[in-house]
Motif scaffolding. Structure first.
Motif, PDB file in Angstrom:
ATOM      1  N   TYR A 129     -59.898  -0.580 -18.975  1.00 38.11           N
ATOM      2  CA  TYR A 129     -60.634  -1.443 -18.049  1.00 38.11           C
ATOM      3  C   TYR A 129     -62.090  -1.019 -17.914  1.00 38.11           C
ATOM      4  O   TYR A 129     -62.966  -1.861 -17.677  1.00 38.11           O
ATOM      5  CB  TYR A 129     -59.949  -1.436 -16.684  1.00 38.11           C
ATOM      6  N   SER A 130     -62.381   0.269 -18.051  1.00 36.93           N
ATOM      7  CA  SER A 130     -63.776   0.724 -17.974  1.00 36.93           C
ATOM      8  C   SER A 130     -64.587   0.197 -19.147  1.00 36.93           C
ATOM      9  O   SER A 130     -65.713  -0.303 -18.973  1.00 36.93           O
ATOM     10  CB  SER A 130     -63.823   2.258 -17.938  1.00 36.93           C
ATOM     11  N   ILE A 131     -64.019   0.286 -20.364  1.00 34.87           N
ATOM     12  CA  ILE A 131     -64.713  -0.250 -21.543  1.00 34.87           C
ATOM     13  C   ILE A 131     -64.871  -1.763 -21.424  1.00 34.87           C
ATOM     14  O   ILE A 131     -65.937  -2.321 -21.710  1.00 34.87           O
ATOM     15  CB  ILE A 131     -63.934   0.127 -22.816  1.00 34.87           C
ATOM     16  N   SER A 132     -63.823  -2.427 -20.987  1.00 32.10           N
ATOM     17  CA  SER A 132     -63.902  -3.886 -20.820  1.00 32.10           C
ATOM     18  C   SER A 132     -64.943  -4.259 -19.772  1.00 32.10           C
ATOM     19  O   SER A 132     -65.719  -5.205 -19.968  1.00 32.10           O
ATOM     20  CB  SER A 132     -62.531  -4.439 -20.419  1.00 32.10           C
ATOM     21  N   LEU A 133     -64.979  -3.531 -18.667  1.00 33.70           N
ATOM     22  CA  LEU A 133     -65.922  -3.833 -17.596  1.00 33.70           C
ATOM     23  C   LEU A 133     -67.357  -3.709 -18.084  1.00 33.70           C
ATOM     24  O   LEU A 133     -68.195  -4.588 -17.824  1.00 33.70           O
ATOM     25  CB  LEU A 133     -65.673  -2.901 -16.413  1.00 33.70           C
ATOM     26  N   ALA A 134     -67.671  -2.629 -18.804  1.00 35.36           N
ATOM     27  CA  ALA A 134     -69.035  -2.427 -19.301  1.00 35.36           C
ATOM     28  C   ALA A 134     -69.428  -3.520 -20.289  1.00 35.36           C
ATOM     29  O   ALA A 134     -70.526  -4.099 -20.200  1.00 35.36           O
ATOM     30  CB  ALA A 134     -69.152  -1.046 -19.947  1.00 35.36           C
ATOM     31  N   SER A 135     -68.544  -3.835 -21.233  1.00 35.85           N
ATOM     32  CA  SER A 135     -68.863  -4.860 -22.232  1.00 35.85           C
ATOM     33  C   SER A 135     -68.971  -6.243 -21.605  1.00 35.85           C
ATOM     34  O   SER A 135     -69.830  -7.053 -22.002  1.00 35.85           O
ATOM     35  CB  SER A 135     -67.797  -4.859 -23.330  1.00 35.85           C
ATOM     36  N   LEU A 136     -68.137  -6.545 -20.617  1.00 38.96           N
ATOM     37  CA  LEU A 136     -68.189  -7.863 -19.970  1.00 38.96           C
ATOM     38  C   LEU A 136     -69.471  -8.040 -19.159  1.00 38.96           C
ATOM     39  O   LEU A 136     -70.052  -9.132 -19.141  1.00 38.96           O
ATOM     40  CB  LEU A 136     -66.970  -8.036 -19.069  1.00 38.96           C
ATOM     41  N   ILE A 137     -69.926  -6.989 -18.496  1.00 41.53           N
ATOM     42  CA  ILE A 137     -71.178  -7.083 -17.734  1.00 41.53           C
ATOM     43  C   ILE A 137     -72.339  -7.363 -18.671  1.00 41.53           C
ATOM     44  O   ILE A 137     -73.206  -8.213 -18.396  1.00 41.53           O
ATOM     45  CB  ILE A 137     -71.402  -5.797 -16.929  1.00 41.53           C
ATOM     46  N   VAL A 138     -72.373  -6.676 -19.819  1.00 33.89           N
ATOM     47  CA  VAL A 138     -73.436  -6.913 -20.804  1.00 33.89           C
ATOM     48  C   VAL A 138     -73.345  -8.351 -21.325  1.00 33.89           C
ATOM     49  O   VAL A 138     -74.377  -9.043 -21.462  1.00 33.89           O
ATOM     50  CB  VAL A 138     -73.326  -5.902 -21.956  1.00 33.89           C
ATOM     51  N   ALA A 139     -72.134  -8.829 -21.600  1.00 32.85           N
ATOM     52  CA  ALA A 139     -71.963 -10.188 -22.119  1.00 32.85           C
ATOM     53  C   ALA A 139     -72.431 -11.235 -21.114  1.00 32.85           C
ATOM     54  O   ALA A 139     -73.102 -12.217 -21.480  1.00 32.85           O
ATOM     55  CB  ALA A 139     -70.499 -10.424 -22.491  1.00 32.85           C
ATOM     56  N   VAL A 140     -72.098 -11.057 -19.840  1.00 30.07           N
ATOM     57  CA  VAL A 140     -72.534 -12.009 -18.813  1.00 30.07           C
ATOM     58  C   VAL A 140     -74.060 -12.015 -18.697  1.00 30.07           C
ATOM     59  O   VAL A 140     -74.686 -13.076 -18.573  1.00 30.07           O
ATOM     60  CB  VAL A 140     -71.887 -11.668 -17.453  1.00 30.07           C
ATOM     61  N   CYS A 141     -74.671 -10.851 -18.762  1.00 29.98           N
ATOM     62  CA  CYS A 141     -76.135 -10.768 -18.689  1.00 29.98           C
ATOM     63  C   CYS A 141     -76.780 -11.489 -19.871  1.00 29.98           C
ATOM     64  O   CYS A 141     -77.786 -12.197 -19.711  1.00 29.98           O
ATOM     65  CB  CYS A 141     -76.583  -9.310 -18.644  1.00 29.98           C
ATOM     66  N   ILE A 142     -76.220 -11.339 -21.055  1.00 28.42           N
ATOM     67  CA  ILE A 142     -76.782 -11.984 -22.243  1.00 28.42           C
ATOM     68  C   ILE A 142     -76.683 -13.501 -22.127  1.00 28.42           C
ATOM     69  O   ILE A 142     -77.661 -14.229 -22.342  1.00 28.42           O
ATOM     70  CB  ILE A 142     -76.068 -11.482 -23.511  1.00 28.42           C
ATOM     71  N   LEU A 143     -75.498 -14.004 -21.798  1.00 28.09           N
ATOM     72  CA  LEU A 143     -75.314 -15.454 -21.716  1.00 28.09           C
ATOM     73  C   LEU A 143     -76.102 -16.067 -20.564  1.00 28.09           C
ATOM     74  O   LEU A 143     -76.443 -17.253 -20.612  1.00 28.09           O
ATOM     75  CB  LEU A 143     -73.821 -15.779 -21.559  1.00 28.09           C
ATOM     76  N   SER A 144     -76.369 -15.303 -19.527  1.00 29.24           N
ATOM     77  CA  SER A 144     -77.137 -15.828 -18.393  1.00 29.24           C
ATOM     78  C   SER A 144     -78.640 -15.744 -18.633  1.00 29.24           C
ATOM     79  O   SER A 144     -79.389 -16.567 -18.103  1.00 29.24           O
ATOM     80  CB  SER A 144     -76.771 -15.048 -17.114  1.00 29.24           C
ATOM     81  N   TYR A 145     -79.095 -14.791 -19.418  1.00 33.68           N
ATOM     82  CA  TYR A 145     -80.534 -14.570 -19.599  1.00 33.68           C
ATOM     83  C   TYR A 145     -81.160 -15.598 -20.530  1.00 33.68           C
ATOM     84  O   TYR A 145     -82.220 -16.151 -20.225  1.00 33.68           O
ATOM     85  CB  TYR A 145     -80.762 -13.160 -20.137  1.00 33.68           C
TER      86      TYR A 145
END
Length: 516
Positions: A129-145
C-alpha cells in the motif's frame, strides 16, 4: 440476535453463543435425569455439556464448535469413578477435566506461529500500500497538472486513483487506531473468564470507541468506493466498445454518483443498523449477518465487472482474429490477446474473483495462508499496477512530460544565452545550442549559420522570449505555441491517429486504443 460461528466473533457474541448452548444443555439434562441409575450425572460446567458417564470409564466429547478459539478437531475428557461420581482434582477441589486438545490454539508455540504469519502479512500489505500510495499520488498530480490530459477518460482515472489513495490511507489510520495503542492483554483471545464476566467498558474506553467506530466506518466506505470506481472504469470501457454514449462529459456526473454516492448509501445503512442492534466494541469484528449489508453490493460490483471483463476480452479476440487473419502468425495473435488481457486485469480487479466465495472459516491451515498472502499481495499492489499501466506507460502522458521537460530546458538555454550575450555585448545566433535535443540543436545551429551569410536581422524581437520557436520548427510538434495549444482539443488529439482510417469512429477507436 443471529451469530455466524464461522466468522470472527466479539466477546458479546461469544457470550451469546454460550448462553444459548447452556439453555440447550439444561433441557437435555432435565430429560436425562428422568431415568434413575448409578451413572455419573450429566451437567453443564460453563463450557461443555457433559452427558451421563458409565462408572469406572472415561468420557470424551468433541470440543464445542461454539467456542471460536477451540481446536474443533480435538476432544475433552472426564473420568467417572466407580462410585458414580465425577473425578475431582484435589489441588483445586474442582471436577477434573482435560481440555488439552481443545486448547491447542492457546499454546505459546501456536501463538508464536500465528504471530509470525500475521507479522508477515502486515509487512506485505504495508509495503504494497505504501508503494501504491506514492505512485498514485504522482499519477494524480500528472493527470491534473497537464491541461491536454483533461478529458472524461482521464477524469475517471483520477477518481479511481483517488479512491485507491483513500483506501490505502484509511487502512493505515485503522491500523494505528486499532492496534498500535493496544496493550497485549487487550489483544488476547477470549478466555473462559471472559465468558462469565459481563463487565461493560469504562468511560475512557467509550470515548475511544466512538473515534474507532468512525475510522472503521470510513474504512468500509473507501473500500466500497474503490470497488465501485473499478466498476465505473469497466462500464466506461464497455460503453466505448458497445454503446459509446458515456464518452460525453455530461455523463461524468452519473459515473461520479455511482462511484462515490452508492457506497455512501449502503455503508450508512450498515452503520445505522450496527449502532442500533449490535453496538459492540469497535465495529471492526463481525456482527453476524449484518456484514452482508455492505458485502453484497461489493460482491455484486465484482461479479458485474468480471462479466464485463470477459465480454471485452471476447470482443478483442474476435476483432483480433477478424482483422489480422492471414497477416499475423497465430502465436503473435495469441501474444497480443494475452497482452491486452493482462493490461485489463488490474483495472477490472479480476483477482478478487479467485477467493470471492471462500469464507474465512479458520485462521490457520495452508489454504488460509495461501488465500491471505494472495489477497494481501494483489490488493495492496493493485493501485501501483493501475497507476503504472494507465498513467506512467500512457503515450499521451509520456509525450506531455517530454514536452514540458523540453520547454523547461529550452527556456533555461535562452536565459543562459541572454546572460552571456548581455555580458559580452554581442549576440551570435549561429552559436546557440540546446542540450535538450541533439537533433534540434544541430538544425538550429545550421539555420543560424545560414542566416549569418545573408547579413539580415539575426533574431526577431520576440525570439528572445523563453519558449519561442520559429514557425518551421513548430510544425514538427516539438514546441507548439500558446495559440496552438488553446485551439487543440484535450487528451492527445494532436497525436497521430493510431486507428484504421476506414473505420467509422476514428476518435472513439483512438480513445479505446489508448485505454487498452
Amino acid at each position: 440476535m443471529e451469530v455466524d460461528p464461522d466468522d470472527v466473533l466479539t466477546k458479546e457474541e461469544q457470550i451469546y453463543l454460550l448462553v444459548e448452548a447452556k439453555e440447550k444443555c439444561q433441557r437435555d439434562i432435565k430429560a436425562q435425569l428422568e431415568v434413575k441409575d448409578i451413572s455419573c450425572p450429566p451437567e453443564w460446567d460453563g463450557i461443555i455439556c457433559w452427558p451421563k458417564g458409565s462408572p469406572g470409564q472415561e468420557v470424551s466429547v468433541p470440543c464445542p464448535d461454539y467456542i471460536y478459539d477451540f481446536n474443533h478437531q480435538g476432544r475433552a475428557y472426564r473420568y467417572c469413578s466407580t462410585y458414580g461420581t465425577w473425578a475431582v482434582a484435589l489441588s483445586i477441589n474442582k471436577t477434573w477435566a482435560n481440555y488439552t486438545e481443545c486448547a491447542l490454539l492457546f499454546s505459546s508455540e501456536s501463538r508464536s506461529r500465528e504471530k509470525e504469519v500475521f507479522d508477515r502479512l502486515h509487512l506485505m500489505y504495508t509495503v504494497g500500500y505504501s508503494i501504491s500510495l506514492a505512485s498514485l499520488i504522482v499519477a494524480v498530480c500528472i493527470l491534473s497538472y497537464f491541461k491536454r490530459l483533461h478529458c472524461t477518460r482521464n477524469y475517471i482515472h483520477v477518481h479511481l486513483f483517488t479512491s485507491f489513495i483513500c483506501r490505502a490511507v484509511s487502512i493505515f489510520v485503522k491500523d494505528v487506531v486499532l492496534y498500535s495503542s493496544m496493550l497485549p492483554s487487550e489483544t488476547e483471545k477470549v478466555r473462559e473468564d471472559d465468558f462469565k464476566a459481563g463487565m461493560g467498558p469504562s468511560s475512557g474506553q467509550r470515548t475511544h470507541m466512538v473515534g474507532c467506530k468512525v475510522v472503521v466506518t470510513l474504512f468500509l466506505y473507501f473500500l466500497a468506493t474503490n470497488h465501485y470506481w473499478i466498476l465505473v472504469e469497466g462500464l466506461y470501457l464497455h460503453s466505448l466498445i458497445f454503446m459509446a454514449f458515456l464518452s460525453n462529459k455530461n455523463y461524468l456526473w452519473v459515473l461520479i454518483i455511482i462511484g462515490w454516492g452508492l457506497p455512501a448509501v449502503f455503508v450508512s445503512v450498515w452503520a445505522s443498523v450496527r449502532a442500533s442492534l449490535a453496538d459492540t466494541q469497535c465495529w471492526d469484528l463481525s456482527a453476524g449477518n449484518m456484514k452482508w449489508i455492505y458485502q453484497v453490493p461489493i460482491l455484486a460490483a465484482i461479479v458485474v465487472n468480471f462479466f464485463l471483463f470477459l465480454n471485452i476480452v471476447r470482443v478483442l479476440a474476435s476483432k483480433l482474429w477478424g482483422t489480422n487473419t492471414g497477416k499475423l502468425d497465430p502465436r503473435q495473435q495469441y501474444r497480443q490477446l494475452l497482452k491486452s488481457t493482462l493490461v485489463l486485469m488490474p483495472l477490472f480487479g479480476v483477482h478478487y474473483v479467485v477467493f470471492m466465495a471462500m469464507p474465512y472459516t479458520e485462521v490457520s491451515g495452508v489454504l488460509w495462508q495461501i488465500q491471505m498472502h494472495y489477497e494481501m499481495l494483489f490488493n495492496s499492489s493493485q493501485g501501483f499496477f493501475v497507476a503504472f499501466i494507465y498513467c506512467f506507460c500512457n503515450g499521451e502522458v509520456q509525450a506531455e512530460i517530454k514536452k514540458a521537460h523540453f520547454r523547461r530546458s529550452l527556456a533555461l538555454d535562452f536565459k543562459q544565452k541572454a546572460r552571456a550575450t548581455s555580458a559580452a555585448g554581442s549576440c551570435c545566433y549561429g552559436g546557440l545550442a540546446s542540450h535538450a535535443t541533439t537533433s534540434f540543436s544541430m538544425s538550429l545551429a545550421g539555420r543560424g549559420a545560414g542566416s549569418t551569410q545573408q547579413r539580415g536581422p539575426l533574431l526577431p524581437a520576440r525570439a528572445s522570449l523563453p519558449g519561442y520557436v520559429p514557425g518551421s520548427f513548430a510544425s514538427g510538434h516539438f514546441l507548439p505555441c500558446a495559440t496552438q495549444e488553446m485551439s487543440q482539443k484535450a487528451c492527445g488529439e494532436n497525436m497521430a491517429d493510431l486507428t484504421d482510417p476506414n473505420q467509422g469512429h476514428p476518435k472513439l477507436n483512438k480513445e479505446l486504443e489508448t485505454m487498452l
